[in-house]
Design an enzyme around this catalytic site. Structure first.
Site, PDB file in Angstrom:
ATOM      1  N   ARG A 243       0.884  -1.169   0.000  1.00  0.00           N
ATOM      2  CA  ARG A 243       0.000   0.000   0.000  1.00  0.00           C
ATOM      3  C   ARG A 243       0.914   1.209   0.000  1.00  0.00           C
ATOM      4  O   ARG A 243       1.758   1.369   0.889  1.00  0.00           O
ATOM      5  CB  ARG A 243      -0.914  -0.022   1.224  1.00  0.00           C
ATOM      6  CG  ARG A 243      -1.922   1.127   1.289  1.00  0.00           C
ATOM      7  CD  ARG A 243      -1.438   2.229   2.187  1.00  0.00           C
ATOM      8  NE  ARG A 243      -2.485   3.214   2.490  1.00  0.00           N
ATOM      9  CZ  ARG A 243      -2.257   4.340   3.154  1.00  0.00           C
ATOM     10  NH1 ARG A 243      -1.038   4.645   3.589  1.00  0.00           N
ATOM     11  NH2 ARG A 243      -3.230   5.167   3.403  1.00  0.00           N
ATOM     12  N   LEU A 244       0.799   2.069  -0.996  1.00  0.00           N
ATOM     13  CA  LEU A 244       1.691   3.206  -1.189  1.00  0.00           C
ATOM     14  C   LEU A 244       1.060   4.447  -0.587  1.00  0.00           C
ATOM     15  O   LEU A 244       0.048   4.957  -1.079  1.00  0.00           O
ATOM     16  CB  LEU A 244       1.961   3.409  -2.678  1.00  0.00           C
ATOM     17  CG  LEU A 244       2.464   2.151  -3.424  1.00  0.00           C
ATOM     18  CD1 LEU A 244       2.444   2.387  -4.923  1.00  0.00           C
ATOM     19  CD2 LEU A 244       3.859   1.771  -2.948  1.00  0.00           C
ATOM     20  N   ASP A 245       1.660   4.955   0.480  1.00  0.00           N
ATOM     21  CA  ASP A 245       1.088   6.066   1.233  1.00  0.00           C
ATOM     22  C   ASP A 245       1.132   7.366   0.441  1.00  0.00           C
ATOM     23  O   ASP A 245       2.163   7.736  -0.127  1.00  0.00           O
ATOM     24  CB  ASP A 245       1.864   6.237   2.544  1.00  0.00           C
ATOM     25  CG  ASP A 245       1.351   7.392   3.382  1.00  0.00           C
ATOM     26  OD1 ASP A 245       0.218   7.297   3.880  1.00  0.00           O
ATOM     27  OD2 ASP A 245       2.090   8.390   3.522  1.00  0.00           O
ATOM     28  N   GLU A 282      -2.665   5.119  -2.066  1.00  0.00           N
ATOM     29  CA  GLU A 282      -3.516   6.072  -1.358  1.00  0.00           C
ATOM     30  C   GLU A 282      -3.344   7.404  -2.076  1.00  0.00           C
ATOM     31  O   GLU A 282      -2.231   7.915  -2.184  1.00  0.00           O
ATOM     32  CB  GLU A 282      -3.120   6.229   0.100  1.00  0.00           C
ATOM     33  CG  GLU A 282      -4.032   7.227   0.823  1.00  0.00           C
ATOM     34  CD  GLU A 282      -3.401   7.866   2.049  1.00  0.00           C
ATOM     35  OE1 GLU A 282      -4.160   8.439   2.854  1.00  0.00           O
ATOM     36  OE2 GLU A 282      -2.164   7.829   2.198  1.00  0.00           O
ATOM     37  N   HIS A 310     -15.995   6.182   1.346  1.00  0.00           N
ATOM     38  CA  HIS A 310     -16.075   6.312   2.807  1.00  0.00           C
ATOM     39  C   HIS A 310     -16.907   7.519   3.203  1.00  0.00           C
ATOM     40  O   HIS A 310     -17.808   7.421   4.051  1.00  0.00           O
ATOM     41  CB  HIS A 310     -14.682   6.433   3.423  1.00  0.00           C
ATOM     42  CG  HIS A 310     -14.724   6.851   4.868  1.00  0.00           C
ATOM     43  ND1 HIS A 310     -14.706   8.178   5.254  1.00  0.00           N
ATOM     44  CD2 HIS A 310     -14.829   6.128   6.006  1.00  0.00           C
ATOM     45  CE1 HIS A 310     -14.792   8.249   6.565  1.00  0.00           C
ATOM     46  NE2 HIS A 310     -14.858   7.020   7.055  1.00  0.00           N
ATOM     47  N   GLY A 381      -8.175   7.637  13.570  1.00  0.00           N
ATOM     48  CA  GLY A 381      -7.085   8.278  14.287  1.00  0.00           C
ATOM     49  C   GLY A 381      -6.985   9.769  14.085  1.00  0.00           C
ATOM     50  O   GLY A 381      -6.391  10.472  14.913  1.00  0.00           O
TER      51      GLY A 381
END
Length: 585
Positions: A243-245, A282, A310, A381
């Site tokens: 998963r590439l931030d 992402e 979302h 978070g």
């Protein structure tokens, strides 16, 4: 017996002299015309080493350090990966369910070995992949992992590189794929010595600090630093993808974007290994080029997170409208997003005060290239108190949003504990040892939350260890009645996703969504299956009927309509696969 001779190399075009420090003994290194320094000396397989730059007596860790046993400020240690595992054919992403977890708070012990003990829970739940939040080496004992500075090393408090190997192989033995969250858009503020070696960072910046030099002068070795790191996780550790931030913060003005280059090399590695490898981005740009095949002019990544899904789901059940939620909230918005993948697709974003996104070609891009979720580490978070949806939504609202995410045409993702409506928070926490960084982190969080209208006094101190401890999952919860009921729901929904033929069709142009804004009902049609949801508090008649497959609540199926309790859903097998007449998208 003499130690074998090993080559040590480091790209360091900035200093005039570089020496290898091996177990406290300095050795000269030779500089090549490409800025790489090399030497070959006898060394044990677990030798401690680092580099001395010019006349500075401080030993710096290797930018490509495979292990930092004493933390990111100390010497590196040699480490050799074991022989590749056998018998694992890999997992492909289409149709999968991903489970996102933070190793430090997933268990009481907060280690990779302790997490192995919970893998059977994931198998029983029915998920296909576990996605680990970053495990690269960062300063301090605990944190989210996005302030990493040792990109090639595994955070030692989690167990180091050998523990990651054990975790991956234990997951594979249970049929679970493993994805790893990696951060290539910035470096953490503590332990970042790369600028001492060379121009690893760019003149530009992003919200987390200086950017990475992937397109300016002398950027080729920096690009290689990223590509080699990414491929190493999949080759040497057996990971099934990355998963590439925040790829939108990777500014690349070259003709071949680094993401396209990474996708090409990942496909080549997958062919060599004989198993599928996955790259998930992402991105907040709503740019279809990320997931468009390279043959069609895109970057060719496997999938990307989709925050629009979302936001549309969250606002429909919660009623929240602050910050980036302000354009969402209606069932029309939710229907459009379920049907088209993106809500903002060249449309005006009031949060950004400009046009945002680009339309997705729903006839060409399947839904499994987008990830749908009701919560993530960010969406929990980055709330003031790290409160989960289970703290402010009813059980029916949680069930309804879970059904639409898990039975949608997208790749589904859960965040740890979501499956049993965990009540423990997931807060932002850090452990910077430097007082000035600790205070800067506190001030930054207060300023960020003020933009969302939250009271700074509500924000737990991210540097307080208790903030970290409070974020650990309580594994006693799933055994209690309230949580066990939600856990059973998630198991059932995931089982439906894996067994119903109509849910294996991810073509977005085959999706129909009907809704009534005033009556607060919505129906997602996938082939002969209809997922009917009531978002309102009162019972409502929804104009869809058929064989009842599954439900939350007590639906009453009639000849022309189904009555749904408030905040509930039903899955029906209809005789009209294209949906009912009426207002739809």
């Amino acid at each position: 017996m003499a130690e074998p001779v090993r080559e040590f190399a480091v790209w360091a075009p900035t200093p005039g002299v570089v020496r290898l420090d091996l177990d406290g003994v300095a050795h000269p290194m030779d500089r090549g015309p490409d800025g790489w320094w090399r030497t070959a000396v006898p060394a044990a397989g677990d030798a401690r080493y680092g580099f001395l730059l010019d006349d500075d007596p401080v030993v710096l860790p290797d930018p490509r350090s495979p292990r930092q046993p004493d933390g990111v400020h100390q010497r590196s240690q040699l480490w050799t990966p074991p022989a590749p595992e056998t018998g694992w054919a890999g997992r492909a992403l289409p149709g999968a369910v991903i489970y996102e977890a933070h190793i430090g708070t997933f268990t009481a012990a907060g280690t990779l070995d302790a997490a192995i003990d919970k893998l059977d829970h994931l198998v029983d739940l029915g998920v296909d992949f576990v996605e680990l939040m970053p495990v690269n080496a960062f300063s301090g004992p605990h944190g989210w992992g996005y302030d990493g500075v040792g990109w090639y090393a595994v955070h030692e408090p989690y167990g180091g590189p050998d523990a990651l190997i054990r975790f991956v192989r234990a997951a594979h033995r249970r049929g679970l794929g493993v994805l790893l969250d990696v951060v290539f858009n910035h470096l953490g503020p503590s332990g970042n010595y790369l600028p001492r070696f060379g121009p690893y960072q760019s003149a530009g910046s992003n919200p987390w600090g200086a950017g990475i030099n992937i397109a300016e002068e002398n950027s080729d070795p920096v690009r290689a630093h990223i590509l080699d790191c990414a491929l190493r996780w999949m080759r040497d550790f057996g990971l099934d993808g990355l998963r590439l931030d925040a790829v939108h913060a990777m500014i690349d003005t070259t003709a071949v974007h680094i993401l396209e280059e990474l996708a090409t090399e990942t496909d080549e590695l997958a062919a060599q290994l004989g198993r599928p490898l996955t790259l998930i981005a992402e991105s907040d740009r709503n740019d279809p080029r990320l997931i468009t095949p390279r043959a069609d002019g895109g970057y060719g990544l496997t999938a990307q997170w989709d925050d629009d899904i979302h936001h549309a789901l969250h606002t429909a059940v919660s009623g929240e409208r602050q910050g980036y939620y302000r354009d969402f909230g209606s069932l029309e918005t939710l229907a459009r997003t379920l049907r088209h993948g993106f809500f903002h697709a060249g449309t005006y974003s009031s949060f950004r005060r400009r046009r945002h996104g680009r339309p997705l070609d729903t006839a060409a891009i399947p839904g499994h290239r987008l990830l749908a979720y009701t919560c993530t580490h960010d969406q929990i978070g980055n709330r003031a108190t790290g409160d989960r949806p289970s703290d402010y939504l009813s059980a029916g609202q949680l069930a309804l949003s879970a059904a639409l995410a898990l039975l949608s045409p997208f790749t589904a993702m859960l965040f740890m504990g979501e499956e049993w409506a965990a009540r423990t928070p997931f807060r932002f926490f850090s452990s910077h040892p430097e007082p000035e960084l600790a205070e800067a982190t506190r001030a930054g969080r207060r300023a960020e939350f003020a933009e969302h209208g939250w009271d700074a006094e509500q924000i737990p101190d991210p540097q307080d260890r208790q903030t970290f401890v409070d974020s650990k999952l309580d594994w006693a919860e799933p055994g209690t009645r309230e949580h066990a009921r939600m856990l059973a729901l998630y198991r059932d929904l995931i089982a439906l996703r894996h067994t119903e033929e109509d849910l294996a069709d991810f073509r977005l142009d085959r999706i129909r969504v009907d809704y009534d804004e005033d009556a607060r009902w919505l129906v997602l049609h996938r082939g002969a299956l209809a997922i009917a949801g009531n978002f309102g508090p009162d019972s409502v008649a929804v104009p869809v009927t058929g064989e009842l497959v599954y439900a939350w609540g007590s639906p009453r199926v009639g000849a022309s309509a189904t009555a749904l309790d408030g905040e509930s859903f039903a899955v029906l097998r209809t005789t009209t696969p294209q949906g009912v007449s009426g207002r739809g998208d």
